[in-house]
Design a protein around this motif. Structure first.
Motif, PDB file in Angstrom:
ATOM      1  N   HIS A 181       0.611  -1.656   0.108  1.00  0.00           N
ATOM      2  CA  HIS A 181      -0.191  -0.002  -0.193  1.00  0.00           C
ATOM      3  C   HIS A 181       1.101   1.083   0.180  1.00  0.00           C
ATOM      4  CE1 HIS A 181      -3.646   2.213   2.040  1.00  0.00           C
ATOM      5  NE2 HIS A 181      -3.205   2.528   0.837  1.00  0.00           N
ATOM      6  N   GLN A 182       2.457   1.493   1.228  1.00  0.00           N
ATOM      7  CA  GLN A 182       2.834   2.778   0.964  1.00  0.00           C
ATOM      8  C   GLN A 182       3.447   2.401  -0.322  1.00  0.00           C
ATOM      9  OE1 GLN A 182       2.563   4.471   3.325  1.00  0.00           O
ATOM     10  NE2 GLN A 182       0.631   3.286   3.728  1.00  0.00           N
ATOM     11  N   VAL A 183       4.006   1.522  -0.665  1.00  0.00           N
ATOM     12  CA  VAL A 183       4.468   1.739  -1.928  1.00  0.00           C
ATOM     13  C   VAL A 183       4.142   1.965  -2.993  1.00  0.00           C
ATOM     14  CG1 VAL A 183       5.976   0.640  -4.207  1.00  0.00           C
ATOM     15  CG2 VAL A 183       5.939  -0.304  -1.666  1.00  0.00           C
ATOM     16  N   LEU A 184       2.715   1.217  -3.410  1.00  0.00           N
ATOM     17  CA  LEU A 184       1.980   2.316  -4.705  1.00  0.00           C
ATOM     18  C   LEU A 184       1.167   3.877  -4.640  1.00  0.00           C
ATOM     19  CD1 LEU A 184      -0.170  -1.074  -3.872  1.00  0.00           C
ATOM     20  CD2 LEU A 184       1.166  -0.487  -6.788  1.00  0.00           C
ATOM     21  N   SER A 192      11.632 -10.188  -3.675  1.00  0.00           N
ATOM     22  CA  SER A 192      13.187  -9.947  -3.473  1.00  0.00           C
ATOM     23  C   SER A 192      13.720  -8.209  -3.815  1.00  0.00           C
ATOM     24  CB  SER A 192      14.371 -10.579  -3.612  1.00  0.00           C
ATOM     25  OG  SER A 192      14.668 -11.187  -4.894  1.00  0.00           O
ATOM     26  N   SER A 193      12.663  -7.564  -4.716  1.00  0.00           N
ATOM     27  CA  SER A 193      13.013  -6.740  -6.011  1.00  0.00           C
ATOM     28  C   SER A 193      12.741  -5.517  -5.010  1.00  0.00           C
ATOM     29  CB  SER A 193      12.087  -6.622  -7.096  1.00  0.00           C
ATOM     30  OG  SER A 193      12.014  -7.856  -7.561  1.00  0.00           O
ATOM     31  N   MET A 194      13.560  -4.188  -5.387  1.00  0.00           N
ATOM     32  CA  MET A 194      13.169  -3.288  -4.934  1.00  0.00           C
ATOM     33  C   MET A 194      11.604  -2.307  -4.993  1.00  0.00           C
ATOM     34  SD  MET A 194      15.890  -2.992  -3.276  1.00  0.00           S
ATOM     35  CE  MET A 194      16.689  -1.400  -2.621  1.00  0.00           C
ATOM     36  N   SER A 195      11.481  -1.597  -4.623  1.00  0.00           N
ATOM     37  CA  SER A 195      10.221  -1.237  -4.795  1.00  0.00           C
ATOM     38  C   SER A 195      10.299  -0.207  -5.697  1.00  0.00           C
ATOM     39  CB  SER A 195       9.949   0.215  -3.267  1.00  0.00           C
ATOM     40  OG  SER A 195      10.942   1.140  -3.590  1.00  0.00           O
ATOM     41  N   ASP A 196      10.910   0.432  -6.335  1.00  0.00           N
ATOM     42  CA  ASP A 196      11.468   0.876  -7.747  1.00  0.00           C
ATOM     43  C   ASP A 196      10.541   0.235  -8.729  1.00  0.00           C
ATOM     44  OD1 ASP A 196      12.099   2.929  -6.487  1.00  0.00           O
ATOM     45  OD2 ASP A 196      14.151   3.616  -7.706  1.00  0.00           O
ATOM     46  N   ALA A 217       7.011  -2.062 -13.115  1.00  0.00           N
ATOM     47  CA  ALA A 217       6.257  -2.965 -13.322  1.00  0.00           C
ATOM     48  C   ALA A 217       4.502  -2.638 -13.331  1.00  0.00           C
ATOM     49  CB  ALA A 217       5.997  -4.124 -12.646  1.00  0.00           C
ATOM     50  N   VAL A 218       4.223  -2.077 -12.399  1.00  0.00           N
ATOM     51  CA  VAL A 218       2.878  -1.568 -12.024  1.00  0.00           C
ATOM     52  C   VAL A 218       2.170  -0.531 -13.048  1.00  0.00           C
ATOM     53  CG1 VAL A 218       0.789   0.258 -11.026  1.00  0.00           C
ATOM     54  CG2 VAL A 218       2.078  -1.551 -10.012  1.00  0.00           C
ATOM     55  N   ARG A 219       3.020   0.579 -13.892  1.00  0.00           N
ATOM     56  CA  ARG A 219       3.178   1.265 -14.689  1.00  0.00           C
ATOM     57  C   ARG A 219       2.671   0.732 -15.935  1.00  0.00           C
ATOM     58  NH1 ARG A 219       7.176   4.679 -11.509  1.00  0.00           N
ATOM     59  NH2 ARG A 219       6.769   5.661 -10.412  1.00  0.00           N
TER      60      ARG A 219
END
Length: 201
Positions: free
Chosen positions: A17-20, A105-109, A114-116
């Motif tokens: 949620h925070q990352v998004l 294990s990926s970074m939030s970036d 991926a989302v974009r």
């Protein structure tokens, strides 16, 4: 924008949620701790833009959940999130209908990328999948030798099992080491297991 996060761990859901929020402060995040809850939420909210789905859920695995989503909401893009980095498993998920895959294990970036990508209508393939394509070039015989390596057989045992000479086994093993870009059999076994190869036994 409305995103559904499906994960059985509250801390993971909150973290996502925070990352998004990095996409847009106004993003609305729905949360489900089971797949059946996720299907119900998707039915209630026809304006969901994207689903983030944990592969290992208590009531069904990611492949099963992807099939249900595909039947009930074929237009809904889904990014699978998992601790599994197996390229074989990733390919399976993309074949069954996932729009993307992100390792835990990926970074939030990377997740935001991926989302974009998926929100723009494209498929997101993780770097580990793109880097693994050279592994697909193993011949059927080399794959058989590799499977027997994974079972712990020696060159002599493999030769007897496949009715070939030990020299031929050695040349297959050398080719396998080159494919995985490793120095020895142990490293090859580890790399192969990570890529989704399994033994015969």
């Amino acid at each position: 924008m409305k995103i559904l996060v499906v994960d059985d761990h509250a801390l993971v859901r909150e973290g996502l949620h925070q990352v998004l929020k990095g996409l847009d402060e106004s993003v609305e995040v729905l949360q489900a701790q089971r797949c059946d809850q996720a299907f119900a939420l998707a039915a209630q909210h026809s304006d969901i833009d994207l689903v983030l789905l944990d592969y290992h859920m208590p009531d069904m695995n990611g492949l099963q959940a992807l099939e249900v989503f595909g039947q009930e909401h074929p237009e809904l893009p889904i990014i699978v999130i998992s601790g599994t980095d197996s390229t074989h498993a990733i390919r399976q998920m993309l074949q069954v209908g996932a729009s993307g895959f992100v390792s835990k294990s990926s970074m939030s970036d990377e997740l935001l990328t991926a989302v974009r990508t998926v929100l723009q209508g494209d498929i997101y393939e993780p770097p580990e999948l793109l880097n693994s394509d050279h592994q697909e070039n193993l011949t059927q015989r080399q794959i058989k030798v590799l499977q027997l390596l994974l079972d712990g057989l020696s060159n002599k045992d493999i030769a007897e099992r496949l009715f070939i000479s030990e020299e031929t086994v050695k040349s297959h093993v050398a080719a396998i080491l080159r494919h995985f870009d490793v120095q020895n059999r142990t490293q090859a076994v580890v790399a192969a297991a990570r890529s989704g190869y399994m033994g015969l036994n």
